[in-house]
Structures are given as C-alpha cells and as structure tokens.
Design a protein around this motif. Structure first.
Motif, PDB file in Angstrom:
ATOM      1  N   THR A 102      -5.578   1.387  -4.705  1.00  0.00           N
ATOM      2  CA  THR A 102      -4.916   0.091  -4.835  1.00  0.00           C
ATOM      3  C   THR A 102      -5.782  -0.882  -5.629  1.00  0.00           C
ATOM      4  O   THR A 102      -5.287  -1.600  -6.511  1.00  0.00           O
ATOM      5  CB  THR A 102      -4.617  -0.499  -3.442  1.00  0.00           C
ATOM      6  OG1 THR A 102      -3.852   0.447  -2.689  1.00  0.00           O
ATOM      7  CG2 THR A 102      -3.841  -1.793  -3.561  1.00  0.00           C
ATOM      8  N   HIS A 103      -7.069  -0.909  -5.339  1.00  0.00           N
ATOM      9  CA  HIS A 103      -7.982  -1.814  -6.048  1.00  0.00           C
ATOM     10  C   HIS A 103      -8.137  -1.408  -7.512  1.00  0.00           C
ATOM     11  O   HIS A 103      -8.181  -2.276  -8.395  1.00  0.00           O
ATOM     12  CB  HIS A 103      -9.347  -1.819  -5.354  1.00  0.00           C
ATOM     13  CG  HIS A 103      -9.292  -2.225  -3.917  1.00  0.00           C
ATOM     14  ND1 HIS A 103      -8.850  -3.469  -3.512  1.00  0.00           N
ATOM     15  CD2 HIS A 103      -9.616  -1.541  -2.786  1.00  0.00           C
ATOM     16  CE1 HIS A 103      -8.913  -3.545  -2.190  1.00  0.00           C
ATOM     17  NE2 HIS A 103      -9.365  -2.392  -1.726  1.00  0.00           N
ATOM     18  N   ARG A 104      -8.202  -0.114  -7.750  1.00  0.00           N
ATOM     19  CA  ARG A 104      -8.379   0.348  -9.128  1.00  0.00           C
ATOM     20  C   ARG A 104      -7.144   0.083  -9.970  1.00  0.00           C
ATOM     21  O   ARG A 104      -7.247  -0.235 -11.165  1.00  0.00           O
ATOM     22  CB  ARG A 104      -8.728   1.832  -9.127  1.00  0.00           C
ATOM     23  CG  ARG A 104     -10.155   2.102  -8.632  1.00  0.00           C
ATOM     24  CD  ARG A 104     -10.355   3.530  -8.197  1.00  0.00           C
ATOM     25  NE  ARG A 104     -10.050   4.487  -9.235  1.00  0.00           N
ATOM     26  CZ  ARG A 104     -10.021   5.798  -9.026  1.00  0.00           C
ATOM     27  NH1 ARG A 104     -10.257   6.294  -7.825  1.00  0.00           N
ATOM     28  NH2 ARG A 104      -9.751   6.620 -10.019  1.00  0.00           N
ATOM     29  N   ILE A 105      -5.975   0.192  -9.374  1.00  0.00           N
ATOM     30  CA  ILE A 105      -4.738  -0.088 -10.100  1.00  0.00           C
ATOM     31  C   ILE A 105      -4.676  -1.552 -10.527  1.00  0.00           C
ATOM     32  O   ILE A 105      -4.166  -1.890 -11.606  1.00  0.00           O
ATOM     33  CB  ILE A 105      -3.518   0.276  -9.223  1.00  0.00           C
ATOM     34  CG1 ILE A 105      -3.329   1.797  -9.204  1.00  0.00           C
ATOM     35  CG2 ILE A 105      -2.243  -0.405  -9.730  1.00  0.00           C
ATOM     36  CD1 ILE A 105      -2.294   2.274  -8.221  1.00  0.00           C
ATOM     37  N   ALA A 106      -5.228  -2.436  -9.710  1.00  0.00           N
ATOM     38  CA  ALA A 106      -5.167  -3.877 -10.001  1.00  0.00           C
ATOM     39  C   ALA A 106      -6.333  -4.373 -10.843  1.00  0.00           C
ATOM     40  O   ALA A 106      -6.409  -5.572 -11.147  1.00  0.00           O
ATOM     41  CB  ALA A 106      -5.122  -4.652  -8.685  1.00  0.00           C
ATOM     42  N   ASP A 107      -7.219  -3.509 -11.278  1.00  0.00           N
ATOM     43  CA  ASP A 107      -8.404  -3.910 -12.040  1.00  0.00           C
ATOM     44  C   ASP A 107      -8.037  -4.110 -13.513  1.00  0.00           C
ATOM     45  O   ASP A 107      -8.025  -3.168 -14.307  1.00  0.00           O
ATOM     46  CB  ASP A 107      -9.493  -2.839 -11.904  1.00  0.00           C
ATOM     47  CG  ASP A 107     -10.781  -3.236 -12.611  1.00  0.00           C
ATOM     48  OD1 ASP A 107     -10.838  -4.347 -13.183  1.00  0.00           O
ATOM     49  OD2 ASP A 107     -11.730  -2.414 -12.596  1.00  0.00           O
ATOM     50  N   ARG A 108      -7.761  -5.334 -13.885  1.00  0.00           N
ATOM     51  CA  ARG A 108      -7.280  -5.620 -15.237  1.00  0.00           C
ATOM     52  C   ARG A 108      -8.382  -5.616 -16.288  1.00  0.00           C
ATOM     53  O   ARG A 108      -8.115  -5.857 -17.471  1.00  0.00           O
ATOM     54  CB  ARG A 108      -6.539  -6.959 -15.244  1.00  0.00           C
ATOM     55  CG  ARG A 108      -5.262  -6.909 -14.422  1.00  0.00           C
ATOM     56  CD  ARG A 108      -4.501  -8.205 -14.405  1.00  0.00           C
ATOM     57  NE  ARG A 108      -3.340  -8.099 -13.525  1.00  0.00           N
ATOM     58  CZ  ARG A 108      -2.532  -9.111 -13.223  1.00  0.00           C
ATOM     59  NH1 ARG A 108      -2.773 -10.324 -13.755  1.00  0.00           N
ATOM     60  NH2 ARG A 108      -1.499  -8.930 -12.412  1.00  0.00           N
ATOM     61  N   ARG A 149       7.849   7.823   6.331  1.00  0.00           N
ATOM     62  CA  ARG A 149       6.615   7.068   6.545  1.00  0.00           C
ATOM     63  C   ARG A 149       5.669   7.213   5.360  1.00  0.00           C
ATOM     64  O   ARG A 149       5.043   6.244   4.919  1.00  0.00           O
ATOM     65  CB  ARG A 149       5.933   7.543   7.820  1.00  0.00           C
ATOM     66  CG  ARG A 149       6.629   7.071   9.077  1.00  0.00           C
ATOM     67  CD  ARG A 149       6.112   7.798  10.303  1.00  0.00           C
ATOM     68  NE  ARG A 149       4.675   7.680  10.431  1.00  0.00           N
ATOM     69  CZ  ARG A 149       3.947   8.443  11.238  1.00  0.00           C
ATOM     70  NH1 ARG A 149       4.515   9.387  11.966  1.00  0.00           N
ATOM     71  NH2 ARG A 149       2.647   8.265  11.321  1.00  0.00           N
ATOM     72  N   TYR A 150       5.556   8.430   4.843  1.00  0.00           N
ATOM     73  CA  TYR A 150       4.656   8.665   3.720  1.00  0.00           C
ATOM     74  C   TYR A 150       5.139   7.914   2.471  1.00  0.00           C
ATOM     75  O   TYR A 150       4.348   7.258   1.782  1.00  0.00           O
ATOM     76  CB  TYR A 150       4.548  10.158   3.431  1.00  0.00           C
ATOM     77  CG  TYR A 150       3.683  10.461   2.231  1.00  0.00           C
ATOM     78  CD1 TYR A 150       2.293  10.387   2.311  1.00  0.00           C
ATOM     79  CD2 TYR A 150       4.250  10.788   1.004  1.00  0.00           C
ATOM     80  CE1 TYR A 150       1.495  10.633   1.209  1.00  0.00           C
ATOM     81  CE2 TYR A 150       3.457  11.038  -0.100  1.00  0.00           C
ATOM     82  CZ  TYR A 150       2.086  10.957   0.008  1.00  0.00           C
ATOM     83  OH  TYR A 150       1.296  11.194  -1.087  1.00  0.00           O
ATOM     84  N   LEU A 151       6.427   8.024   2.179  1.00  0.00           N
ATOM     85  CA  LEU A 151       6.956   7.367   0.985  1.00  0.00           C
ATOM     86  C   LEU A 151       6.874   5.849   1.103  1.00  0.00           C
ATOM     87  O   LEU A 151       6.632   5.155   0.106  1.00  0.00           O
ATOM     88  CB  LEU A 151       8.401   7.821   0.737  1.00  0.00           C
ATOM     89  CG  LEU A 151       8.548   9.293   0.338  1.00  0.00           C
ATOM     90  CD1 LEU A 151      10.017   9.666   0.212  1.00  0.00           C
ATOM     91  CD2 LEU A 151       7.811   9.586  -0.969  1.00  0.00           C
ATOM     92  N   ASP A 152       7.071   5.332   2.309  1.00  0.00           N
ATOM     93  CA  ASP A 152       6.906   3.887   2.498  1.00  0.00           C
ATOM     94  C   ASP A 152       5.454   3.487   2.271  1.00  0.00           C
ATOM     95  O   ASP A 152       5.175   2.435   1.676  1.00  0.00           O
ATOM     96  CB  ASP A 152       7.353   3.489   3.908  1.00  0.00           C
ATOM     97  CG  ASP A 152       7.261   1.983   4.118  1.00  0.00           C
ATOM     98  OD1 ASP A 152       7.999   1.247   3.437  1.00  0.00           O
ATOM     99  OD2 ASP A 152       6.436   1.549   4.958  1.00  0.00           O
ATOM    100  N   HIS A 153       4.547   4.333   2.737  1.00  0.00           N
ATOM    101  CA  HIS A 153       3.123   4.069   2.527  1.00  0.00           C
ATOM    102  C   HIS A 153       2.793   4.061   1.031  1.00  0.00           C
ATOM    103  O   HIS A 153       2.073   3.193   0.539  1.00  0.00           O
ATOM    104  CB  HIS A 153       2.301   5.130   3.250  1.00  0.00           C
ATOM    105  CG  HIS A 153       0.867   4.757   3.462  1.00  0.00           C
ATOM    106  ND1 HIS A 153       0.479   3.752   4.318  1.00  0.00           N
ATOM    107  CD2 HIS A 153      -0.278   5.247   2.922  1.00  0.00           C
ATOM    108  CE1 HIS A 153      -0.831   3.640   4.307  1.00  0.00           C
ATOM    109  NE2 HIS A 153      -1.318   4.532   3.458  1.00  0.00           N
ATOM    110  N   MET A 154       3.326   5.037   0.305  1.00  0.00           N
ATOM    111  CA  MET A 154       3.115   5.093  -1.144  1.00  0.00           C
ATOM    112  C   MET A 154       3.712   3.863  -1.829  1.00  0.00           C
ATOM    113  O   MET A 154       3.122   3.300  -2.756  1.00  0.00           O
ATOM    114  CB  MET A 154       3.761   6.359  -1.707  1.00  0.00           C
ATOM    115  CG  MET A 154       2.956   7.623  -1.519  1.00  0.00           C
ATOM    116  SD  MET A 154       1.393   7.591  -2.457  1.00  0.00           S
ATOM    117  CE  MET A 154       2.008   7.439  -4.128  1.00  0.00           C
TER     118      MET A 154
END
Length: 226
Positions: A102-108, A149-154
């Motif tokens: 999540t953090h890496r995806i948001a690293d602009r 549950r898994y897909l919601d988590h993703m």
C-alpha cells in the motif's frame, strides 16, 4: 587368517536397544513427540495440500488419514472444520499480503508504471502457485466467505489506493473506474488460473505478459508509460 572379533560397546548396545524400541513403535506413537506448535503447523500444511487437491468439501477424517494422525487429534487442535479452514485462509492468503504494498503504491517519487509493475511482480510470484489458485477456485465455487473477505481486503488495501494514483496520473478525457482496474487485475490473475486450473499452455515469463497488460491499460487513460 582369522578375522578380528567385534564386541559391541555398552553405548552401542544401548543405542541398538533404543533403535529396536523405536522400531517397535507405531508411526503414530513416534509422531506424538512433535511440539504442539509443530503439530499444529503440520496439520495446517497438510490441510492446505488436501483442500487444494479435493476442495473444501473434503472430509476431515480423510485429511487426518492423509496426514497420518487420528481425527480426534486433529480436532484437539482445531475444534471445527471451519476453524481449520480459517487457519488455511490465514496461511495461504492473508499472510502473503504485505502491508508495504500500500505504501509503495502511493509513493509518487517513483513513476506510476514502475510502481504497478513492482507490485504485480511480487504479487504474481505469491499467487501463481498450485495451492493458492486451486483453494481460491474451490472456495469460490463453494460460495465460501473466504473469497469475499480476500477480495474485499484486496479492494481496500491495493485497488482503491491504486485507482487514486491512476486518476491523478491520467491526463486524457477518459476517467478510470474500479471496474477498469478489476479487469486489469483479473486478466493478470488469469495467467495463473490458466496454468493451475485449466492446465493450459501458459507464458514462460509472466512478467512480460503483465508488462504488456499494464502498458495497454495506462495508455488507455493517457498515463505516461515510457
């Protein structure tokens, strides 16, 4: 020439007695020596392989027999089959999701294309695997809560922040939607499904196929891919 006689030492004789005693024990007796944590992990590992092969409808008595333990011992560690399936879900799915994604995806500071490719390179290595794919498909067919549950988590952990990053980077008139992103994600997952579920020919280098899919997706929304 007469051969030298060999007289066993006391230590050797004691060792032979121990080996003879062990040989007289049943495999179940020997297996009881496992530490409880090791026994629990043995059951989970066996359940992962078992459910991947036969589906979630597989019987616990058959699982116990396959592992080489009694059904009563299995239920000593997992009071219900649902509790065992929950442990399988945690090991196969949740434990493989890195909070760093999540953090890496948001690293602009890193180009968006590079962030997406880095994520799917890591993710595909984890899910393009026999047990993961088959348990996921079996649980989906059974209508099990695991998949939802898994897909919601993703959705919460990966796809929502990723969609936000794509919208920020998009410069064309087309606005990317969550459905667009699920289509990209599903197409990438299908590479593994083709290999482990349908047993069809598949690409030897999934990263190459993933890169082409990501490039097409980003180009559709005028996101820089160079």
């Amino acid at each position: 020439m007469q051969e030298d006689s060999f007289t066993p030492t006391k230590q050797a004789m004691n060792m032979n007695k121990k080996n003879s005693a062990d040989a007289g024990q049943s495999p179940k007796t020997l297996r009881r020596r496992l530490h409880p944590d090791d026994r629990r992990q043995q059951i989970i590992d066996g359940a992962v392989a078992f459910f991947a092969e036969v589906g979630l409808d597989g019987k616990t008595r058959d699982l116990a027999k396959k592992i080489g333990i009694t059904q009563s011992l299995l239920f000593k560690y997992f009071a219900t089959k649902d509790a065992l399936i929950e442990a399988v879900y945690e090991q196969v799915y949740l434990n493989r999701l890195s909070p760093e994604w999540t953090h890496r995806i948001a690293d602009r500071s890193i180009p968006l294309r590079d962030r997406i490719l880095a994520f799917y390179s890591d993710y595909s290595r984890l899910i393009f695997e026999y047990n993961w794919m088959r348990i996921f498909m079996f649980s989906g067919l059974a209508g099990a809560e695991l998949n939802r549950r898994y897909l919601d988590h993703m959705h919460q952990m990966i796809l929502r922040p990723l969609l936000e990053e794509i919208r920020v980077a998009a410069s064309g008139s087309a606005v990317p939607t969550m459905e667009d992103l699920w289509n990209l994600h599903g197409g990438i997952v299908y590479i593994g499904i083709r290999q482990h579920i349908y047993r069809m020919p598949y690409t030897a280098d999934p990263n190459e196929a993933i890169e082409r899919s990501v490039n097409r997706f980003l180009s559709a929304f005028s996101v820089e891919t160079a």
